[in-house]
Design an enzyme around this catalytic site. Sequence first.
Site, PDB file in Angstrom:
ATOM      1  N   TYR A  54       0.524   4.130   5.526  1.00  0.00           N
ATOM      2  CA  TYR A  54      -0.110   5.364   5.069  1.00  0.00           C
ATOM      3  C   TYR A  54      -0.541   6.193   6.278  1.00  0.00           C
ATOM      4  CZ  TYR A  54      -0.454   2.995   0.505  1.00  0.00           C
ATOM      5  OH  TYR A  54      -0.190   2.322  -0.668  1.00  0.00           O
ATOM      6  N   TRP A 205      -0.643   1.210  -9.345  1.00  0.00           N
ATOM      7  CA  TRP A 205      -0.804   2.495  -8.670  1.00  0.00           C
ATOM      8  C   TRP A 205      -0.246   3.608  -9.545  1.00  0.00           C
ATOM      9  CZ3 TRP A 205       3.591   5.262  -6.927  1.00  0.00           C
ATOM     10  CH2 TRP A 205       4.783   4.541  -6.799  1.00  0.00           C
ATOM     11  N   SER A 206      -0.724   4.795  -9.281  1.00  0.00           N
ATOM     12  CA  SER A 206      -0.334   5.998 -10.016  1.00  0.00           C
ATOM     13  C   SER A 206      -0.661   5.930 -11.512  1.00  0.00           C
ATOM     14  CB  SER A 206       1.155   6.288  -9.823  1.00  0.00           C
ATOM     15  OG  SER A 206       1.489   7.575 -10.282  1.00  0.00           O
ATOM     16  N   GLN A 291     -13.909  13.731  -7.834  1.00  0.00           N
ATOM     17  CA  GLN A 291     -12.817  13.061  -8.542  1.00  0.00           C
ATOM     18  C   GLN A 291     -13.126  11.580  -8.737  1.00  0.00           C
ATOM     19  OE1 GLN A 291      -9.609  14.155  -5.840  1.00  0.00           O
ATOM     20  NE2 GLN A 291      -8.821  15.646  -7.297  1.00  0.00           N
TER      21      GLN A 291
END
Length: 336
Positions: A54, A205-206, A291
């Site tokens: 990342y 994930w996602s 968020q």
Amino acid sequence: MDFRYLGNSGLKISEITYGNWLTHGSQVENDVAKECVRAALDVGISTFDTADVYANTKAETVLGEALAGERRESLEIFTKVYWPTGPGGKNDTGLSRKHIMESINGSLQRLQTDYVDLYQAHRFDTETPLEETMTAFADVVRQGKALYIGVSEWTADQIREGHRLAQELNIQLISSQPQYNMLWRVIEDEVVPACEELGISQIVWSPIAQGVLTGKYQPGQPPPAGSRATDEKGGADFVKRFLRDDVLTRVERLRPIADEAGLTMAQLAVAWVLQNPNVAAALVGASRPEQVHENVKAAGVKLEPEVMTAIDEALGDVVERDPGKTEENAPQTRVA
């Protein structure tokens, strides 16, 4: 915050796990990234997931700095190895013994910790014998640099073979990290049953499909300015598969379902993945602290069967279920 056991281990993790893919070290400024981590800690998130790839190692550095000073025993820190890092030399990638051993040392230094709770194979390496990979992971565990081992985006057969070798080596392979959300359900037919049998959990994930399940992308309209679909650093490539008018039209049908449940569309999406008993945690990222505060409200939510049915009916045939997509989307040769 609710906590769940990871696989058949005694390790508990927060069911909302903070992930810093596409944000730390690239998409947002470091001070904002640290504010997001602070927000995660404030709402009870104790589990943090990153990877050496990342932002080409920068994300690990930012996370390490953000967590500095926290009681290490109260945190669960996860990272991964496979994709090219550094200058991208011939051995700066894959799951060879050389790359694993060098990568764990670099990750620990950047994360400012003596060990990670979970060290994950970020993809399956078709060019390294699996015995070499698993033996290297076993040595990482025996050296005290990782407590448990996991994988990401492996097929059911690959997971079975990795688990067999882990047992022979007396280490615990306890997790799988696949993409999973209302629109992308390719793990349900093969990966999940195999993992249930083997005592392995999913860290998915996602869960909001790179933002598509928030409802912010409208059919026939350009992506909103500043959204992931406009991020040419990487986000746009991942989200484009969902940016079809037929998909976006179906996603709009989720809005009244979310309203009726008293949730935002994002909270509904995160809560939905957590209804799967094989899912230990949903990975959520953030580019703003607010968020984090919104997504965490999905923790502990129980969706009634009629809500789950309504979601299936709303999305209809735009849901991808083909288990072959895991292998199809995997690198067939080691990425250099």
